[in-house]
Design a protein around this motif. Structure first.
Motif, short mmCIF file in Angstrom:
data_model
loop_
_atom_site.label_atom_id
_atom_site.label_comp_id
_atom_site.label_asym_id
_atom_site.label_seq_id
_atom_site.Cartn_x
_atom_site.Cartn_y
_atom_site.Cartn_z
N ARG A 16 0.82 -1.21 0.00
CA ARG A 16 0.00 0.00 0.00
C ARG A 16 0.86 1.26 0.00
O ARG A 16 0.35 2.35 -0.16
CB ARG A 16 -0.92 0.03 1.23
CG ARG A 16 -1.93 -1.05 1.29
CD ARG A 16 -2.91 -1.27 0.11
NE ARG A 16 -3.20 -0.17 -0.77
CZ ARG A 16 -3.28 -0.28 -2.10
NH1 ARG A 16 -3.10 -1.42 -2.70
NH2 ARG A 16 -3.55 0.76 -2.84
N ARG A 17 2.15 1.13 0.23
CA ARG A 17 3.03 2.29 0.29
C ARG A 17 4.25 2.02 -0.58
O ARG A 17 4.84 0.95 -0.52
CB ARG A 17 3.46 2.53 1.74
CG ARG A 17 4.45 3.67 1.87
CD ARG A 17 4.76 3.95 3.30
NE ARG A 17 3.53 4.43 3.92
CZ ARG A 17 3.33 4.47 5.22
NH1 ARG A 17 4.25 4.04 6.04
NH2 ARG A 17 2.20 4.93 5.71
N VAL A 18 4.62 3.03 -1.38
CA VAL A 18 5.80 2.91 -2.22
C VAL A 18 6.67 4.15 -2.05
O VAL A 18 6.19 5.20 -1.59
CB VAL A 18 5.45 2.74 -3.73
CG1 VAL A 18 4.70 1.45 -3.97
CG2 VAL A 18 4.67 3.91 -4.25
N ALA A 19 7.93 4.04 -2.41
CA ALA A 19 8.85 5.18 -2.39
C ALA A 19 9.47 5.32 -3.76
O ALA A 19 9.77 4.33 -4.43
CB ALA A 19 9.95 4.95 -1.34
N CYS A 20 9.63 6.56 -4.20
CA CYS A 20 10.29 6.86 -5.46
C CYS A 20 11.54 7.67 -5.15
O CYS A 20 11.46 8.73 -4.53
CB CYS A 20 9.37 7.64 -6.39
SG CYS A 20 7.98 6.69 -7.00
N VAL A 21 12.67 7.16 -5.57
CA VAL A 21 13.93 7.88 -5.40
C VAL A 21 14.21 8.57 -6.73
O VAL A 21 14.48 7.93 -7.73
CB VAL A 21 15.09 6.93 -5.03
CG1 VAL A 21 16.39 7.70 -4.91
CG2 VAL A 21 14.76 6.19 -3.74
N GLY A 22 14.06 9.87 -6.71
CA GLY A 22 14.13 10.67 -7.93
C GLY A 22 12.71 11.07 -8.29
O GLY A 22 11.83 10.23 -8.43
N ALA A 23 12.46 12.36 -8.37
CA ALA A 23 11.11 12.84 -8.65
C ALA A 23 11.12 13.82 -9.81
O ALA A 23 10.32 14.74 -9.87
CB ALA A 23 10.52 13.47 -7.40
N GLY A 28 8.66 11.52 -11.32
CA GLY A 28 7.38 12.19 -11.09
C GLY A 28 6.24 11.47 -11.77
O GLY A 28 5.13 11.42 -11.25
N GLY A 29 6.52 10.88 -12.93
CA GLY A 29 5.52 10.08 -13.62
C GLY A 29 5.14 8.85 -12.82
O GLY A 29 3.96 8.49 -12.73
N VAL A 41 2.51 7.43 -1.30
CA VAL A 41 3.79 7.58 -1.98
C VAL A 41 4.69 8.54 -1.22
O VAL A 41 4.24 9.62 -0.81
CB VAL A 41 3.59 8.10 -3.43
CG1 VAL A 41 4.94 8.28 -4.12
CG2 VAL A 41 2.70 7.17 -4.23
N THR A 42 5.94 8.16 -1.04
CA THR A 42 6.98 9.04 -0.55
C THR A 42 7.96 9.24 -1.69
O THR A 42 8.44 8.25 -2.26
CB THR A 42 7.71 8.43 0.67
OG1 THR A 42 6.76 8.22 1.71
CG2 THR A 42 8.82 9.35 1.15
N ALA A 43 8.23 10.49 -2.04
CA ALA A 43 9.17 10.77 -3.13
C ALA A 43 10.33 11.58 -2.59
O ALA A 43 10.15 12.46 -1.74
CB ALA A 43 8.46 11.55 -4.24
N TRP A 44 11.52 11.28 -3.08
CA TRP A 44 12.72 12.00 -2.68
C TRP A 44 13.57 12.21 -3.91
O TRP A 44 13.67 11.33 -4.76
CB TRP A 44 13.50 11.19 -1.63
CG TRP A 44 14.78 11.85 -1.24
CD1 TRP A 44 14.93 12.89 -0.36
CD2 TRP A 44 16.09 11.54 -1.70
NE1 TRP A 44 16.24 13.23 -0.24
CE2 TRP A 44 16.99 12.41 -1.07
CE3 TRP A 44 16.59 10.61 -2.60
CZ2 TRP A 44 18.35 12.38 -1.31
CZ3 TRP A 44 17.95 10.58 -2.83
CH2 TRP A 44 18.81 11.46 -2.17
N ASP A 45 14.15 13.37 -4.03
CA ASP A 45 15.02 13.68 -5.17
C ASP A 45 16.28 14.35 -4.65
O ASP A 45 16.20 15.32 -3.90
CB ASP A 45 14.29 14.61 -6.14
CG ASP A 45 14.95 14.62 -7.50
OD1 ASP A 45 16.17 14.91 -7.56
OD2 ASP A 45 14.27 14.35 -8.49
N PRO A 46 17.45 13.83 -5.03
CA PRO A 46 18.71 14.38 -4.52
C PRO A 46 19.15 15.67 -5.19
O PRO A 46 20.07 16.32 -4.73
CB PRO A 46 19.71 13.26 -4.80
CG PRO A 46 19.17 12.59 -6.02
CD PRO A 46 17.67 12.65 -5.87
N ALA A 47 18.49 16.09 -6.27
CA ALA A 47 18.92 17.29 -6.99
C ALA A 47 18.80 18.52 -6.09
O ALA A 47 17.80 18.68 -5.38
CB ALA A 47 18.07 17.48 -8.24
#
Length: 67
Positions: A16-23, A28-29, A41-47
């Motif tokens: 039920r929960r996912v993480a995206c590394v890079g948004a 973002g898609g 959703v948890t999203a994180w972007d290192p930029a």
């Protein structure tokens, strides 16, 4: 050292929960894809400028089932 047993994998339908590394464009898609299907959703972007870039896009308009 003591050996430990890794946790058993969960069934895909239980996720039920996912993480995206890079948004960015692609990440973002994926964020929008999972949100539209009702996942948390948890999203994180290192930029360094990720926060400013994100401000120009809104995922709040992604239709979310049951919300």
């Amino acid at each position: 050292m003591t050996a430990t047993t890794p946790p058993a994998p969960c069934a895909p339908e239980d996720v039920r929960r996912v993480a995206c590394v890079g948004a960015g464009v692609i990440g973002g898609g994926w964020v929008a894809h999972y949100l539209a299907r009702g996942y948390d959703v948890t999203a994180w972007d290192p930029a360094p400028d990720a926060e400013q870039k994100r401000a120009g896009r809104s995922i709040a308009q992604v239709p979310r089932p049951g919300r």
